[in-house]
Design a protein around this motif. Structure first.
Motif, PDB file in Angstrom:
ATOM      1  N   ASN A  50      -5.502  -2.686   4.758  1.00  0.00           N
ATOM      2  CA  ASN A  50      -4.862  -1.373   4.879  1.00  0.00           C
ATOM      3  C   ASN A  50      -3.505  -1.464   5.556  1.00  0.00           C
ATOM      4  OD1 ASN A  50      -5.141  -0.999   7.854  1.00  0.00           O
ATOM      5  ND2 ASN A  50      -7.309  -1.223   7.312  1.00  0.00           N
ATOM      6  N   LEU A  51      -2.786  -0.367   5.452  1.00  0.00           N
ATOM      7  CA  LEU A  51      -1.404  -0.286   5.909  1.00  0.00           C
ATOM      8  C   LEU A  51      -1.244  -0.528   7.402  1.00  0.00           C
ATOM      9  CD1 LEU A  51       1.370   0.459   4.752  1.00  0.00           C
ATOM     10  CD2 LEU A  51       0.795   2.874   5.086  1.00  0.00           C
ATOM     11  N   ALA A  52      -2.257  -0.149   8.193  1.00  0.00           N
ATOM     12  CA  ALA A  52      -2.116  -0.193   9.651  1.00  0.00           C
ATOM     13  C   ALA A  52      -2.460  -1.552  10.252  1.00  0.00           C
ATOM     14  CB  ALA A  52      -2.997   0.883  10.282  1.00  0.00           C
ATOM     15  N   PHE A  95       0.789  -1.238   0.000  1.00  0.00           N
ATOM     16  CA  PHE A  95       0.000   0.000   0.000  1.00  0.00           C
ATOM     17  C   PHE A  95       0.818   1.284   0.000  1.00  0.00           C
ATOM     18  CE2 PHE A  95      -2.547  -3.127   2.512  1.00  0.00           C
ATOM     19  CZ  PHE A  95      -3.644  -3.242   1.659  1.00  0.00           C
ATOM     20  N   ASN A  96       2.100   1.200   0.315  1.00  0.00           N
ATOM     21  CA  ASN A  96       2.828   2.467   0.532  1.00  0.00           C
ATOM     22  C   ASN A  96       4.273   2.336   0.072  1.00  0.00           C
ATOM     23  OD1 ASN A  96       2.876   5.127   1.408  1.00  0.00           O
ATOM     24  ND2 ASN A  96       3.615   4.588   3.466  1.00  0.00           N
ATOM     25  N   PHE A  97       4.438   1.734  -1.106  1.00  0.00           N
ATOM     26  CA  PHE A  97       5.798   1.410  -1.539  1.00  0.00           C
ATOM     27  C   PHE A  97       6.624   2.661  -1.798  1.00  0.00           C
ATOM     28  CE2 PHE A  97       8.920  -0.472  -4.607  1.00  0.00           C
ATOM     29  CZ  PHE A  97       9.512  -1.325  -3.694  1.00  0.00           C
ATOM     30  N   THR A  98       5.995   3.715  -2.315  1.00  0.00           N
ATOM     31  CA  THR A  98       6.733   4.972  -2.553  1.00  0.00           C
ATOM     32  C   THR A  98       6.172   6.128  -1.729  1.00  0.00           C
ATOM     33  OG1 THR A  98       5.347   5.684  -4.412  1.00  0.00           O
ATOM     34  CG2 THR A  98       7.207   4.251  -4.941  1.00  0.00           C
ATOM     35  N   GLY A  99       5.349   5.800  -0.710  1.00  0.00           N
ATOM     36  CA  GLY A  99       4.861   6.859   0.176  1.00  0.00           C
ATOM     37  C   GLY A  99       3.525   7.453  -0.228  1.00  0.00           C
ATOM     38  N   GLN A 100       2.814   6.805  -1.171  1.00  0.00           N
ATOM     39  CA  GLN A 100       1.531   7.350  -1.642  1.00  0.00           C
ATOM     40  C   GLN A 100       0.346   6.850  -0.817  1.00  0.00           C
ATOM     41  OE1 GLN A 100       1.827   9.576  -4.374  1.00  0.00           O
ATOM     42  NE2 GLN A 100       3.966   9.163  -3.834  1.00  0.00           N
ATOM     43  N   ASN A 101       0.534   5.750  -0.114  1.00  0.00           N
ATOM     44  CA  ASN A 101      -0.530   5.139   0.691  1.00  0.00           C
ATOM     45  C   ASN A 101      -1.842   4.945  -0.071  1.00  0.00           C
ATOM     46  OD1 ASN A 101      -1.923   4.008   2.778  1.00  0.00           O
ATOM     47  ND2 ASN A 101      -1.838   5.774   4.148  1.00  0.00           N
ATOM     48  N   ASN A 102      -1.765   4.171  -1.166  1.00  0.00           N
ATOM     49  CA  ASN A 102      -2.993   3.729  -1.836  1.00  0.00           C
ATOM     50  C   ASN A 102      -2.754   2.383  -2.525  1.00  0.00           C
ATOM     51  OD1 ASN A 102      -2.294   3.971  -4.735  1.00  0.00           O
ATOM     52  ND2 ASN A 102      -2.076   6.143  -4.214  1.00  0.00           N
TER      53      ASN A 102
HETATM   54  C1  LIG Z   1       4.112   5.883   3.832  1.00  0.00           C
HETATM   55  O1  LIG Z   1       5.443   6.031   3.381  1.00  0.00           O
HETATM   56  C2  LIG Z   1       5.961   7.333   3.560  1.00  0.00           C
HETATM   57  C3  LIG Z   1       7.305   7.396   2.869  1.00  0.00           C
HETATM   58  O2  LIG Z   1       8.116   6.344   3.237  1.00  0.00           O
HETATM   59  C4  LIG Z   1       6.029   7.641   5.039  1.00  0.00           C
HETATM   60  O3  LIG Z   1       6.563   8.921   5.263  1.00  0.00           O
HETATM   61  C5  LIG Z   1       4.642   7.525   5.647  1.00  0.00           C
HETATM   62  O4  LIG Z   1       4.705   7.683   7.041  1.00  0.00           O
HETATM   63  C6  LIG Z   1       3.994   6.179   5.309  1.00  0.00           C
HETATM   64  N1  LIG Z   1       2.605   6.207   5.700  1.00  0.00           N
HETATM   65  C7  LIG Z   1       2.153   5.515   6.743  1.00  0.00           C
HETATM   66  C8  LIG Z   1       0.689   5.698   7.044  1.00  0.00           C
HETATM   67  O5  LIG Z   1       2.837   4.760   7.403  1.00  0.00           O
END
Ligand SMILES: *[C@@H]1O[C@H](CO)[C@@H](O)[C@H](O)[C@H]1NC(C)=O
Ligand code: HEM
Ligand SMILES: *[C@@H]1O[C@H](CO)[C@@H](O)[C@H](O)[C@H]1NC(C)=O
Ligand SMILES: *[C@@H]1O[C@H](CO)[C@@H](O)[C@H](O)[C@H]1NC(C)=O
Length: 327
Positions: free
Chosen positions: A236-238, A207-214
Motif C-alpha cells: 500500500n501507499l503508506a 498506487f496513486n499515480f493520478t490520485g486514485q489510490n488503487n
Molecule cells: C494521492 O494523490 C493525490 C493527488 O496527487 C493526493 O492528493 C493524495 O493525497 C494522495 N493520496 C495519498 C493517500 O497520499
C-alpha cells in the motif's frame, strides 16, 4: 584595458609567485602530513565489508548527500543539538551504519595523525574504498585537501537533495546548481545499481499515480511484471517500512545494470525513469550500458561531485570528532 590587467597580473605571478592561485584538491594531499591515511581508511573498510556488503551503498550515498548540501564539508555528519536540527535529521536522511563506520575510521586516523585529516576527506575516501572493495583495486582517485564545515541545517537538506519524484528538468537544474552536467546526472545516477529503497520513495508510481489510490493507478511507463511485483512487496501507499533492492538482480554489485534495467523500464524512481524522457540523456544511457564505459565515466563524475563547493586552505576546520564542531 582588461586584457592589459590580466597580462600585468600574469607577469606579477610569474615573477614573484605572488598570485593567489585558487587552492585545489589534489591526490596525495596528506603525503607528508599523514602518509598512511589512505591505507588506514582502506583497512577499516576491508574489515567491515565482508559482513556488511550494503556498506558501499550507504557510504556512496552519504558522500552524495554531504556534497549536495553546503558542499563536501562533512556537514552531514554533525549531530543535532538542543538548539539545532542538523542535516542528518531531515527527512531525506540515511541509515545509521555509515555514520558509525566513519567514526571508526576517524578514530583510527586521529590515533595516527591527530588533527590533520578532515572528516570530509574521510567520507570521500571511505566511499571510494567501499565501492572498490569487491574489485580489489581502487576504482577512482580521490583528490584530498577538503576541510570541515561548521554549519549543518536540516532545512538545507530538504531544499538541496533532489527528490525521487523529480522530473528530468528538475533533476538537471538540481545538478546544474552544483555545477554538474547532464552527463554527471546520468552517470552518477548509476550508483543506484547498488543499495535499497523504501517503498514510500516510489509508491506513488505503484498506487496513486493520478490520485486514485488503487492498484490500477500506476505509472504506465513501468514494466508491468516489475510493477506487479513491486505492488506485491509494498502492498500500500503508506508503507514506509519495507525496502527493495534498487537493482533487482545484483544489488551489491557495482555494475552497469542500472542502465540495462532502465532500458527495460525497470528504473525504480520517477527520477530514474526520467532519464529516458530526454534524447540526450537516453543516448548516454545507451552508452553506459557498457560496463567499461560506465566505470570510466564514473571516475570523472564522482571526482566532479567530490569537488562541489569544498572548503580549502584555512577555511573551515579539521574536526576532532566528526559529529561535533570543534569548540
Ligand atoms: C494521492 O494523490 C493525490 C493527488 O496527487 C493526493 O492528493 C493524495 O493525497 C494522495 N493520496 C495519498 C493517500 O497520499
Ligand atoms: C539523481 C538524483 C537522485 C535521487 C532523486 C536519489 C534518490 C534516492 C532515494 C529516494 C533513495 C532511497 C532512499 C530510501 O528509500 O531509503 C536513494 C538511494 C540511494 N542513492 Fe540516490 N538519488 C539520486 C542520486 C544519487 C547519487 C548521485 C548517488 C551517488 C553517487 C546516489 C546513491 C544512492 C545509493 C547508493 C542509494 C542506496 C542507499 C542504501 O542502500 O543505503 N543517489 N536515492
Ligand atoms: C531521520 O530523520 C528523522 C526525522 O525526520 C529522525 O527522527 C531520525 O532519527 C533520522 N534518522 C537518522 C538515521 O538520522
Ligand atoms: C512511518 O509511518 C508511520 C505511520 O504513518 C509513522 O508513525 C512513522 O514515523 C513512519 N516512519 C518513518 C521511518 O518514517
Amino acid at each position: 584595458m582588461r586584457s592589459c590587467f590580466v597580462i600585468i597580473a600574469l607577469v606579477w605571478c610569474v615573477l614573484f609567485l605572488g598570485c593567489n592561485v585558487e587552492a585545489q584538491l589534489k591526490v596525495g594531499f596528506y603525503k607528508k602530513s599523514c602518509p598512511q591515511v589512505e591505507q588506514i581508511v582502506a583497512k577499516v573498510i576491508a574489515q567491515k565489508m565482508p559482513s556488511n556488503p550494503e556498506l558501499a551503498a550507504r557510504l556512496i550515498r552519504l558522500f552524495f548527500h554531504d556534497c549536495f548540501v553546503r558542499g563536501c564539508d562533512a556537514s552531514l555528519l554533525i549531530d543535532s543539538t538542543a538548539s539545532n536540527t542538523a542535516e542528518k535529521d531531515s527527512p531525506p536522511n540515511l541509515t545509521v551504519a555509515g555514520y558509525e563506520v566513519i567514526d571508526e575510521i576517524k578514530a583510527a586516523v586521529e590515533a595516527a595523525c591527530p588533527g590533520i585529516v578532515s572528516c570530509a576527506d574521510i567520507v570521500a575516501l571511505a566511499a571510494r574504498d567501499s565501492v572498490s572493495f569487491p574489485f580489489n583495486k581502487p576504482l577512482w582517485e580521490v583528490p584530498t585537501g577538503r576541510r570541515d564545515g561548521t554549519i549543518s541545517l536540516a532545512s538545507e537538506a530538504r531544499t538541496n537533495i533532489p527528490a525521487p519524484s523529480f522530473t528530468y528538468s528538475r533533476l538537471v537544474s538540481s545538478f546544474a546548481s552544483k555545477s554538474l552536467s547532464v552527463q554527471d546526472l546520468v552517470v552518477l545516477s548509476g550508483a543506484h545499481t547498488i543499495g535499497i529503497a523504501h517503498c514510500n520513495s516510489f509508491s506513488t508510481r505503484l498506487f496513486n499515480f493520478t490520485g486514485q489510490n488503487n492498484v490500477n493507478d500506476f505509472d504506465p511507463s513501468l514494466d508491468l511484471t516489475y510493477l506487479r511485483s513491486l505492488q506485491q512487496i509494498c502492498q500500500n501507499l503508506a508503507n514506509n517500512v519495507t525496502s527493495v533492492p534498487m537493482d533487482p538482480t545484483t544489488s551489491t554489485t557495482f555494475d552497469s545494470h542500472y542502465y540495462s534495467n532502465l532500458k527495460l523500464h525497470k528504473g525504480l524512481f520517477t527520477s530514474d525513469a526520467a532519464l529516458l524522457t530526454d534524447s540526450r540523456a537516453s543516448n548516454l544511457v545507451d552508452k553506459l550500458v557498457d560496463e567499461g564505459n560506465f566505470l570510466d565515466a564514473f571516475k570523472n563524475s564522482i571526482k566532479r561531485m567530490g569537488a562541489i563547493e569544498v572548503l580549502m586552505g584555512t577555511d573551515g576546520e579539521i574536526r576532532k570528532n566528526c559529529r561535533v564542531i570543534n569548540s
